[in-house]
Design a protein around this motif. Structure first.
Motif: not given
Length: 61
Positions: A23-25, A28, A31-32
């Motif tokens: 998981f790459d915060p 993320a 993208m959000l």
């Protein structure tokens, strides 16, 4: 042709390498942000048109 070969050889459906998925915060959040910006930009023309329409005209439909 290449896709058919990948499916036949099993490379396309190889699920044994899932341990390298992390998981790459930052990704993320990017993208959000892109999703929120797209929703806002997409809704902007309609909301501006509604804001400039008289309320009684909106009630008449």
């Amino acid at each position: 042709m290449l896709l058919a070969h990948s499916v036949d050889s099993g490379d396309l459906l190889n699920l044994t390498n899932l341990d390298s998925v992390v998981f790459d915060p930052v990704l993320a959040l990017e993208m959000l942000a892109i999703t929120v910006a797209g929703a806002v930009i997409g809704a902007l023309p309609l909301s501006v048109r509604i804001a400039h329409t008289q309320p009684d005209a909106l009630m008449r439909g």
